[in-house]
Enzyme design. Structure first.
Site, PDB file in Angstrom:
ATOM      1  N   ASP A  10       0.749  -1.281   0.054  1.00 56.29           N
ATOM      2  CA  ASP A  10       0.042   0.278  -0.070  1.00 56.29           C
ATOM      3  C   ASP A  10       0.870   1.301   0.106  1.00 56.29           C
ATOM      4  O   ASP A  10       2.033   1.084   0.520  1.00 56.29           O
ATOM      5  CB  ASP A  10      -0.872   0.124   1.230  1.00 56.29           C
TER       6      ASP A  10
HETATM    7  N1  URA Z   1      -1.569  -5.890   3.725  1.00 57.38           N
HETATM    8  C1  URA Z   1      -1.850  -4.599   3.893  1.00 57.38           C
HETATM    9  O1  URA Z   1      -2.908  -4.235   4.246  1.00 57.38           O
HETATM   10  N2  URA Z   1      -1.229  -3.724   3.042  1.00 57.38           N
HETATM   11  C2  URA Z   1      -0.078  -3.811   2.493  1.00 57.38           C
HETATM   12  O2  URA Z   1       0.568  -3.008   2.143  1.00 57.38           O
HETATM   13  C3  URA Z   1       0.569  -5.314   2.617  1.00 57.38           C
HETATM   14  C4  URA Z   1      -0.221  -6.134   3.171  1.00 57.38           C
END
Ligand code: URA
Length: 239
Positions: free
Chosen positions: A104
């Protein structure tokens, strides 16, 4: 794999065919110890090629470990934000690099960039079981029941039943380690959300058994070593 010498040089040295031809015409390129002046000579990836006395290893694909900073998106292009490929492009202007797996925008840590589509598919395929490990900072502590739920498979709010995941406490009650073997969108945040717990920080430390190099500052990157590639291959069953 057999190819033209100018292709060998441009792929391995991140230069254009035109630049490769210049090196050849200047007499700087040697193939098996003999000067080579023409780009259309056929060579193999293991052929002994030197430029200016330096041995050139043929690279069909590249595999890069990047420590993604916050605010950078896991994409190849974006109209508004810096992407993970923007961070490495200056060193790999000719490669079509993309992230093999996403983090993310607000997450940090290990992103693997490559131009090898088959490899990327192998490390992402749930059947291949390449695990990803994260350090997660929460807004509330976990208990044994949540650990057990992670282990037996969390059901997300939309009904998706996830595979078993490991949740490991650390000395700090608000910091845990999570190991996943699949990559559902916003998976970790949604998993903790099921238990009413918010995620404040999310940092990926491992892909398979390969750890993000601790000497890489945020935004820094390096190519994976042969040994690291072998570790990932051995878990994915690829190769
Ligand atoms: N899970 C999430 O919620 N975000 C990420 O960036 C990776 C795994």
């Amino acid at each position: 794999m057999q190819m033209r010498l100018d292709k060998f040089l441009s792929d391995s040295m991140e230069i254009t065919r035109q630049e490769a031809k210049k090196l050849l015409s200047k007499g700087l390129v040697f193939v098996d110890g003999t000067v080579a002046k023409k780009g259309d000579i056929k060579v193999k990836d293991e052929t002994d090629v030197t430029v200016n006395g330096k041995k050139i290893e043929y690279k069909e694909f590249v595999y890069i470990m990047l420590n993604k900073p916050k605010g950078v998106v896991s994409a190849t292009e974006d109209a508004n934000d810096t992407t993970v490929t923007d961070l490495v492009r200056k060193d790999y202007p000719k490669r079509n690099l993309f992230p093999a797996g996403r983090l993310d925008k607000t997450s940090t840590g290990f992103v693997l960039l490559t131009d090898d589509g088959v490899f990327a598919h192998d490390i992402l395929a749930p059947k291949k079981h390449v695990s990803k490990e994260y350090i997660v900072t929460l807004d509330a502590p976990v208990d044994d029941e949540i650990i057990e739920h992670f282990n037996s498979g969390v059901t997300l709010a939309d009904g998706t039943l996830l595979k078993s995941a490991q949740l490991k406490p650390t000395e700090n009650p608000l910091v845990v380690k999570v190991v996943l073997k699949q990559g559902v969108y916003h998976q970790i945040k949604r998993m903790f959300g099921v238990f009413g717990i918010g995620v404040n920080e999310l940092h990926r430390t491992h892909i398979g058994t390969v750890e993000l190099d601790k000497t890489l500052a945020e935004g820094a990157y390096r190519e994976l070593t042969q040994q690291e590639m072998e570790k990932i291959y051995s878990q994915s069953g690829a190769n």
